[in-house]
Every structure is written in structure tokens, then in C-alpha cells.
Design a protein around this motif. Structure first.
Motif, mmCIF file in Angstrom:
data_model
loop_
_atom_site.group_PDB
_atom_site.id
_atom_site.type_symbol
_atom_site.label_atom_id
_atom_site.label_comp_id
_atom_site.label_asym_id
_atom_site.label_seq_id
_atom_site.Cartn_x
_atom_site.Cartn_y
_atom_site.Cartn_z
ATOM 1 N N TYR A 129 16.158 40.488 0.464
ATOM 2 C CA TYR A 129 14.954 41.637 0.779
ATOM 3 C C TYR A 129 17.204 42.892 1.757
ATOM 4 C CZ TYR A 129 12.222 45.291 3.190
ATOM 5 O OH TYR A 129 12.354 46.149 3.699
ATOM 6 N N THR A 130 17.621 41.504 1.844
ATOM 7 C CA THR A 130 18.246 41.957 3.047
ATOM 8 C C THR A 130 19.424 42.728 2.159
ATOM 9 O OG1 THR A 130 19.103 40.001 3.967
ATOM 10 C CG2 THR A 130 16.967 41.399 5.525
ATOM 11 N N SER A 131 19.838 42.121 1.067
ATOM 12 C CA SER A 131 20.569 42.107 0.427
ATOM 13 C C SER A 131 20.402 43.566 -0.260
ATOM 14 C CB SER A 131 21.365 41.187 -0.353
ATOM 15 O OG SER A 131 21.214 39.940 0.776
ATOM 16 N N ALA A 132 19.247 43.324 -0.575
ATOM 17 C CA ALA A 132 19.259 44.487 -1.422
ATOM 18 C C ALA A 132 19.330 46.101 -0.694
ATOM 19 C CB ALA A 132 17.528 44.897 -1.872
ATOM 20 N N VAL A 133 18.735 45.290 0.698
ATOM 21 C CA VAL A 133 18.825 47.507 1.085
ATOM 22 C C VAL A 133 20.373 47.603 1.892
ATOM 23 C CG1 VAL A 133 18.491 47.809 4.415
ATOM 24 C CG2 VAL A 133 16.400 46.743 2.724
ATOM 25 N N SER A 134 20.759 46.477 2.127
ATOM 26 C CA SER A 134 22.070 46.897 2.353
ATOM 27 C C SER A 134 23.013 46.966 1.405
ATOM 28 C CB SER A 134 23.071 45.436 2.730
ATOM 29 O OG SER A 134 22.072 44.863 3.858
ATOM 30 N N TRP A 135 22.669 46.954 0.183
ATOM 31 C CA TRP A 135 23.621 47.731 -1.385
ATOM 32 C C TRP A 135 22.861 48.841 -1.291
ATOM 33 C CZ3 TRP A 135 20.981 48.934 -5.529
ATOM 34 C CH2 TRP A 135 22.085 49.232 -7.213
ATOM 35 N N ALA A 136 21.935 49.117 -1.353
ATOM 36 C CA ALA A 136 20.982 49.983 -1.124
ATOM 37 C C ALA A 136 21.921 51.507 -0.335
ATOM 38 C CB ALA A 136 19.630 50.504 -1.475
ATOM 39 N N LEU A 137 21.319 51.052 1.111
ATOM 40 C CA LEU A 137 22.325 52.418 2.246
ATOM 41 C C LEU A 137 23.420 51.660 2.701
ATOM 42 C CD1 LEU A 137 18.615 51.410 3.818
ATOM 43 C CD2 LEU A 137 19.380 53.251 2.111
ATOM 44 N N GLY A 138 24.080 50.758 2.507
ATOM 45 C CA GLY A 138 25.183 50.431 3.071
ATOM 46 C C GLY A 138 25.599 48.644 3.807
ATOM 47 N N PRO A 139 26.381 48.608 3.711
ATOM 48 C CA PRO A 139 26.776 46.932 4.263
ATOM 49 C C PRO A 139 26.114 46.869 6.503
ATOM 50 C CG PRO A 139 28.487 48.059 4.306
ATOM 51 C CD PRO A 139 27.738 48.803 3.642
ATOM 52 N N ASP A 140 25.811 48.590 6.180
ATOM 53 C CA ASP A 140 25.612 48.153 8.411
ATOM 54 C C ASP A 140 24.120 48.779 8.801
ATOM 55 O OD1 ASP A 140 28.095 47.314 9.337
ATOM 56 O OD2 ASP A 140 29.307 49.508 9.263
ATOM 57 N N SER A 141 23.783 48.626 7.419
ATOM 58 C CA SER A 141 22.338 49.803 7.356
ATOM 59 C C SER A 141 21.131 48.924 7.921
ATOM 60 C CB SER A 141 21.802 50.346 6.164
ATOM 61 O OG SER A 141 21.649 49.369 5.531
ATOM 62 N N ILE A 142 21.066 47.629 8.009
ATOM 63 C CA ILE A 142 20.207 46.534 8.427
ATOM 64 C C ILE A 142 20.843 45.650 9.395
ATOM 65 C CG2 ILE A 142 20.828 45.107 6.255
ATOM 66 C CD1 ILE A 142 17.643 45.210 6.251
ATOM 67 N N GLU A 143 20.411 45.472 10.615
ATOM 68 C CA GLU A 143 20.738 44.402 11.318
ATOM 69 C C GLU A 143 19.586 43.652 11.644
ATOM 70 O OE1 GLU A 143 22.478 43.720 16.182
ATOM 71 O OE2 GLU A 143 22.027 46.291 15.162
ATOM 72 N N ASN A 144 19.897 41.965 11.857
ATOM 73 C CA ASN A 144 18.805 40.601 11.324
ATOM 74 C C ASN A 144 18.433 40.205 13.274
ATOM 75 O OD1 ASN A 144 17.811 37.926 11.511
ATOM 76 N ND2 ASN A 144 17.412 38.439 9.867
ATOM 77 N N GLN A 145 17.481 39.833 13.499
ATOM 78 C CA GLN A 145 17.255 40.199 14.987
ATOM 79 C C GLN A 145 17.781 38.586 15.590
ATOM 80 O OE1 GLN A 145 15.074 42.251 16.154
ATOM 81 N NE2 GLN A 145 13.530 40.356 16.972
ATOM 82 N N VAL A 146 18.984 37.569 14.676
ATOM 83 C CA VAL A 146 20.016 36.729 15.525
ATOM 84 C C VAL A 146 20.749 37.480 15.177
ATOM 85 C CG1 VAL A 146 17.983 35.310 15.067
ATOM 86 C CG2 VAL A 146 19.233 36.029 13.469
ATOM 87 N N ASP A 147 21.297 38.843 14.283
ATOM 88 C CA ASP A 147 22.555 38.357 14.225
ATOM 89 C C ASP A 147 23.708 38.598 15.292
ATOM 90 O OD1 ASP A 147 22.873 39.679 11.731
ATOM 91 O OD2 ASP A 147 23.319 41.256 11.849
ATOM 92 N N PHE A 148 23.296 38.600 16.886
ATOM 93 C CA PHE A 148 24.014 38.791 18.237
ATOM 94 C C PHE A 148 24.705 37.434 18.074
ATOM 95 C CE2 PHE A 148 19.598 37.457 19.198
ATOM 96 C CZ PHE A 148 19.959 35.569 19.741
ATOM 97 N N LEU A 149 24.329 35.886 17.540
ATOM 98 C CA LEU A 149 24.840 34.832 17.389
ATOM 99 C C LEU A 149 26.337 34.678 16.209
ATOM 100 C CD1 LEU A 149 21.651 32.156 16.233
ATOM 101 C CD2 LEU A 149 22.770 32.976 18.750
ATOM 102 N N ARG A 150 26.084 36.010 15.373
ATOM 103 C CA ARG A 150 27.784 35.789 15.033
ATOM 104 C C ARG A 150 28.898 35.916 15.610
ATOM 105 N NH1 ARG A 150 26.835 39.453 11.446
ATOM 106 N NH2 ARG A 150 26.128 38.179 9.952
#
Length: 259
Positions: A129-150
């Protein structure tokens, strides 16, 4: 002179106690929103208290609260009130003599296995789902709740504490509140479908990521069904822990914490 015995009214003639007013979906939604609002206020109070304490020590609140330890405090400030309000709501249901699902009944081992499998499937679906959204709207369009760990630069102890909170504590507290209290309350008053909808929508809203809203609603519906199916919160908790754990593991591997 004989006294005439006082006649007692027949039990059939005694007035029946008044029935409690029926619970409407609006009542269920209002109570859930009030509980969630109190949780938000408690979380805000924790942030304010932590900020004032840091300022009194002449430390930069923004720097500390954005670190691993600071984020852990923020998580605890919202998750523990969720647990308290969920348990309090269940206690009020018992006081009103409403039938409710037990928190942990049924067959726990089967529930854990099925819940874990469901959580893994949902985690995989979330990736697509997140890959599809990122492909449609751009790689920085969506952020996961635990992205801060990266991008976490704090020490490993803080990162480990955060993973424990996100993968274990948060699923437990959130399932107690959203499924064990909100959904269970709706089910106890004959509003199971309304309980599922309200629980799922508020769960999605709480995560504050608009593009992930449909996925979180789906997750909320599935976990309600798991609870109703197995009669124990072990199933939705296992699903939630599995999904969050897989998300944490994926991001930790990306930042080379785990090879």
C-alpha cells in the motif's frame, strides 16, 4: 378481637424497575471521543511537564524531546493513558451490568497463532500500500509511524527502548482501549457494527497520517473481527505486535542496526 392481617401486594402487581435508556451509536461515539480527548490532554500534560523540567535544568527541550529518550517519554505519555481509560471504560460497563467479552478468554494459543499470521499479512499489505502511494504521489508523500527509527542517532539503549514500546507496549495499550473498550462496549449494547466502525475510525485518526487512514481503518476492522472471533484480546494484540515488530525490524535493517 382478631387483627386483620395486612394484605401484601402480589409480586406480579409490583411496579417493574425502570429500564435503562437505550444506547445509541451517537452515545457510543461521544463517550469514545471524550475518552480519547482525555488521553490527548494527558499526553499534552506530559510534554508540557517534560519541557518545563528541561527548561529549569537549562537544557534545550526541542533537542532532548526529539532524541530517542525524549520520543520514548512522548510515547509513554500517550500509551499509558490509553491503557487507563480503556480499563476504566470496562469497569463502568461492569457497573452498568453490561455483558462484555472477557479481555483474555477463549483459546489463547490458537488466537496468538492466528493473530500473528494476520498481523504478518497486514504488514505485507501495508508495504504494498505504501509503495503504491509513494509511486503515485512521490517518494516523500507518505511517512510511516516508525520512520523516526531510520534516522535515530541516539544510543542503542534508547533505540531498544523505543522498539520495545512500539512493538510491545503500544499494541497492548491500544488494543485494550480501541478493541477491549470501545468495540466491546458497542458489542455489549447490541451495536457491534457501530462499535467496529467507531473503533476503527478513531484508531486511524489517532495515528495522524492522512494517506495511511484507509489502511488503519482496515486494520481496526480486522482486529475487531479477531477479538469477536476468538473471544480474547490475545488475537488482535498478537496481530498488532507482529505488524509493528516487522515494521521496526525493516527500518532497523535499513539503518544497519541489524545485519
Amino acid at each position: 378481637m382478631d387483627e386483620t392481617p395486612e394484605l401484601q401486594p402480589s409480586p406480579e402487581l409490583l411496579p417493574s424497575p425502570p429500564l435503562p435508556p437505550p444506547v445509541r451509536p451517537f452515545d457510543l461515539l461521544r463517550d469514545a471521543i471524550v475518552d480519547l480527548f482525555i488521553v490527548v490532554l494527558a499526553g499534552g500534560a506530559v510534554v508540557l511537564a517534560a519541557g518545563l523540567a528541561l527548561m529549569s535544568l537549562r537544557l534545550d527541550p526541542a533537542t532532548i524531546l526529539s532524541s530517542g529518550w525524549g520520543i520514548a517519554v512522548l510515547f509513554l505519555g500517550t500509551q499509558l493513558p490509553l491503557l487507563y481509560r480503556g480499563l476504566r471504560r470496562r469497569r463502568r460497563n461492569r457497573e452498568k451490568q453490561r455483558p462484555e467479552l472477557p479481555l483474555f478468554g477463549g483459546a489463547p494459543m490458537e488466537a496468538i497463532v492466528r493473530g500473528s499470521g494476520t498481523g504478518a499479512a497486514l504488514a505485507i499489505f501495508s508495504g504494498f500500500y505504501t509503495s503504491a502511494v509513494s509511486w503515485a504521489l512521490g517518494p516523500d508523500s507518505i511517512e510511516n509511524q516508525v520512520d523516526f527509527l531510520r534516522d535515530m542517532t541516539d544510543n542503542r539503549a534508547a533505540v531498544g527502548l523505543l522498539v520495545l514500546i512500539v512493538a510491545v507496549l503500544s499494541p497492548f495499550c491500544e488494543e485494550i482501549f480501541f478493541r477491549g473498550a470501545i468495540f466491546a462496549t458497542g458489542r455489549s449494547v447490541g451495536l457491534e457494527k457501530a462499535g467496529i466502525l467507531i473503533s476503527a475510525v478513531l484508531f486511524a485518526t489517532m495515528h495522524l497520517i492522512p494517506l495511511l487512514f484507509p489502511f488503519y481503518v482496515l486494520f481496526g476492522v480486522v482486529t475487531c473481527k479477531l477479538y469477536a472471533r476468538f473471544g480474547t484480546l490475545a488475537a488482535p494484540i498478537a496481530a498488532h505486535m507482529t505488524m509493528n515488530g516487522m515494521a521496526c525490524l525493516s527500518l532497523l535493517m535499513q539503518r544497519n542496526e541489524i545485519v
